[in-house]
Design a protein around this motif. Structure first.
Motif, PDB file in Angstrom:
ATOM      1  N   HIS A   1      -5.226  -3.726   1.007  1.00  0.00           N
ATOM      2  CA  HIS A   1      -4.187  -4.343  -0.060  1.00  0.00           C
ATOM      3  C   HIS A   1      -3.598  -3.061  -1.309  1.00  0.00           C
ATOM      4  CE1 HIS A   1      -8.503  -4.617  -1.512  1.00  0.00           C
ATOM      5  NE2 HIS A   1      -8.274  -4.552  -2.652  1.00  0.00           N
ATOM      6  N   GLU A   2      -2.748  -3.970  -2.331  1.00  0.00           N
ATOM      7  CA  GLU A   2      -2.531  -2.512  -3.191  1.00  0.00           C
ATOM      8  C   GLU A   2      -2.980  -0.961  -2.501  1.00  0.00           C
ATOM      9  OE1 GLU A   2      -5.826  -3.324  -6.454  1.00  0.00           O
ATOM     10  OE2 GLU A   2      -5.034  -5.273  -6.463  1.00  0.00           O
ATOM     11  N   ALA A   3      -1.870  -1.011  -2.134  1.00  0.00           N
ATOM     12  CA  ALA A   3      -1.583   0.032  -1.217  1.00  0.00           C
ATOM     13  C   ALA A   3      -0.572   1.381  -1.392  1.00  0.00           C
ATOM     14  CB  ALA A   3      -0.113  -0.046   0.130  1.00  0.00           C
TER      15      ALA A   3
ATOM     16  N   GLY B   1      -2.566   2.627  -4.369  1.00  0.00           N
ATOM     17  CA  GLY B   1      -2.758   3.602  -5.218  1.00  0.00           C
ATOM     18  C   GLY B   1      -4.703   2.699  -5.691  1.00  0.00           C
ATOM     19  N   GLY B   2      -5.009   3.557  -5.362  1.00  0.00           N
ATOM     20  CA  GLY B   2      -6.708   3.451  -5.950  1.00  0.00           C
ATOM     21  C   GLY B   2      -7.943   2.884  -5.026  1.00  0.00           C
ATOM     22  N   TYR B   3      -7.405   2.685  -3.512  1.00  0.00           N
ATOM     23  CA  TYR B   3      -8.536   2.390  -2.436  1.00  0.00           C
ATOM     24  C   TYR B   3      -8.841   3.741  -1.654  1.00  0.00           C
ATOM     25  CZ  TYR B   3      -8.906  -2.180  -5.039  1.00  0.00           C
ATOM     26  OH  TYR B   3      -9.367  -2.601  -5.848  1.00  0.00           O
ATOM     27  N   PRO B   4      -9.509   3.730  -0.490  1.00  0.00           N
ATOM     28  CA  PRO B   4      -9.538   4.185   0.421  1.00  0.00           C
ATOM     29  C   PRO B   4      -8.218   4.389   1.340  1.00  0.00           C
ATOM     30  CG  PRO B   4     -12.052   3.036   0.069  1.00  0.00           C
ATOM     31  CD  PRO B   4     -10.805   2.836  -0.377  1.00  0.00           C
ATOM     32  N   TRP B   5      -7.529   2.972   0.989  1.00  0.00           N
ATOM     33  CA  TRP B   5      -6.728   2.610   2.106  1.00  0.00           C
ATOM     34  C   TRP B   5      -4.996   2.848   1.782  1.00  0.00           C
ATOM     35  CZ3 TRP B   5     -10.697  -0.334   1.419  1.00  0.00           C
ATOM     36  CH2 TRP B   5     -10.853  -1.339   0.184  1.00  0.00           C
TER      37      TRP B   5
ATOM     38  N   VAL C   1       0.539  -9.046   5.855  1.00  0.00           N
ATOM     39  CA  VAL C   1       0.747  -9.207   4.410  1.00  0.00           C
ATOM     40  C   VAL C   1       0.583  -8.117   4.346  1.00  0.00           C
ATOM     41  CG1 VAL C   1       0.521 -10.023   1.969  1.00  0.00           C
ATOM     42  CG2 VAL C   1      -0.100 -11.350   3.746  1.00  0.00           C
ATOM     43  N   TRP C   2       2.195  -6.740   3.653  1.00  0.00           N
ATOM     44  CA  TRP C   2       1.916  -5.177   3.158  1.00  0.00           C
ATOM     45  C   TRP C   2       2.221  -5.788   1.777  1.00  0.00           C
ATOM     46  CZ3 TRP C   2       5.969  -2.167   1.351  1.00  0.00           C
ATOM     47  CH2 TRP C   2       5.680  -0.617   1.239  1.00  0.00           C
ATOM     48  N   ASN C   3       0.762  -5.728   0.942  1.00  0.00           N
ATOM     49  CA  ASN C   3       0.455  -5.472  -0.565  1.00  0.00           C
ATOM     50  C   ASN C   3       0.771  -4.166  -1.364  1.00  0.00           C
ATOM     51  OD1 ASN C   3      -2.228  -6.060  -2.423  1.00  0.00           O
ATOM     52  ND2 ASN C   3      -0.171  -7.285  -2.932  1.00  0.00           N
TER      53      ASN C   3
ATOM     54  N   GLY D   1       3.382  -8.787  -0.251  1.00  0.00           N
ATOM     55  CA  GLY D   1       3.618  -9.324  -1.691  1.00  0.00           C
ATOM     56  C   GLY D   1       2.813  -8.029  -2.780  1.00  0.00           C
ATOM     57  N   ILE D   2       2.961  -8.947  -3.685  1.00  0.00           N
ATOM     58  CA  ILE D   2       2.837  -7.850  -4.939  1.00  0.00           C
ATOM     59  C   ILE D   2       1.883  -8.410  -6.183  1.00  0.00           C
ATOM     60  CG2 ILE D   2       4.661  -6.456  -7.027  1.00  0.00           C
ATOM     61  CD1 ILE D   2       7.132  -7.569  -4.903  1.00  0.00           C
TER      62      ILE D   2
END
Length: 188
Positions: free
Chosen positions: A77-79, A81-85, A124-126, A149-150
């Protein structure tokens, strides 16, 4: 969120999914694409089997809980920015921003693990509403993604964040595709 495999694989939320179905809810669940131990290593994910075992284990646990019910999985999720993924600002060993081909191949590969294990999964690509890179470069493809998803809230871009009034309006207008509703309810 659980940002390591050890934390995620033992997360009690997986064990409680059936409670939501039994109460009549539709379920959306977040699953990390990769974790902090491998932040930004989308090429490794795409080109090796190093990540597949984790995802198969999680997919089988989810399938045990959901059976033939529909579940929406927000993979990575939240691709934006801000997470390891995330494909940018992941604070990891891989390139930042990530190579689009490596990111897409990783997402596609892992998505298909869930699709093979869970009969009625919707992937879901978010991403966040505010972003600086062209998302189409990172979109994993229609065969891997069922829903885009947005997140319309708390989107900071260095000049400020989306305010709560705008976030509420986005939710009322239906632009947040991750709104989980009890069957028969409305979003107004």
């Amino acid at each position: 969120p659980a940002t390591t495999w050890a934390k995620f694989q033992t997360a009690s939320v997986i064990n409680s999914i059936s409670n939501y179905y039994n109460a009549g809810y539709k379920v959306t669940m977040t699953v990390p694409l990769i974790t902090e131990e491998s932040a930004g290593k989308f090429g490794e994910c795409a080109n090796t089997t190093n990540f597949e075992g984790y995802h198969r284990t999680v997919a089988n646990r989810i399938h045990t809980e959901v059976g033939d019910n529909v579940i929406y999985l927000r993979l990575g999720h939240e691709a934006t920015g801000g997470y390891p993924w995330s494909y940018r600002n992941h604070d990891g060993a891989g390139p930042d921003p990530a190579d689009p081909t490596d990111y897409k191949n990783c997402w596609n590969k892992i998505s298909h693990i869930y699709k093979a294990a869970i009969p009625n999964v919707k992937m879901v690509w978010n991403h966040l509403k505010s972003h600086t890179l062209p998302m189409e470069r990172y979109y994993p493809g229609d065969d891997a993604v069922d829903v885009i998803g947005i997140d319309p809230y708390d989107n900071c871009d260095g000049t400020g964040c989306v305010n709560s009034e705008a976030s509420g309006r986005s939710l009322r207008d239906g632009t947040n595709l991750q709104l989980a509703l009890r069957p028969g309810s409305t979003d107004s």
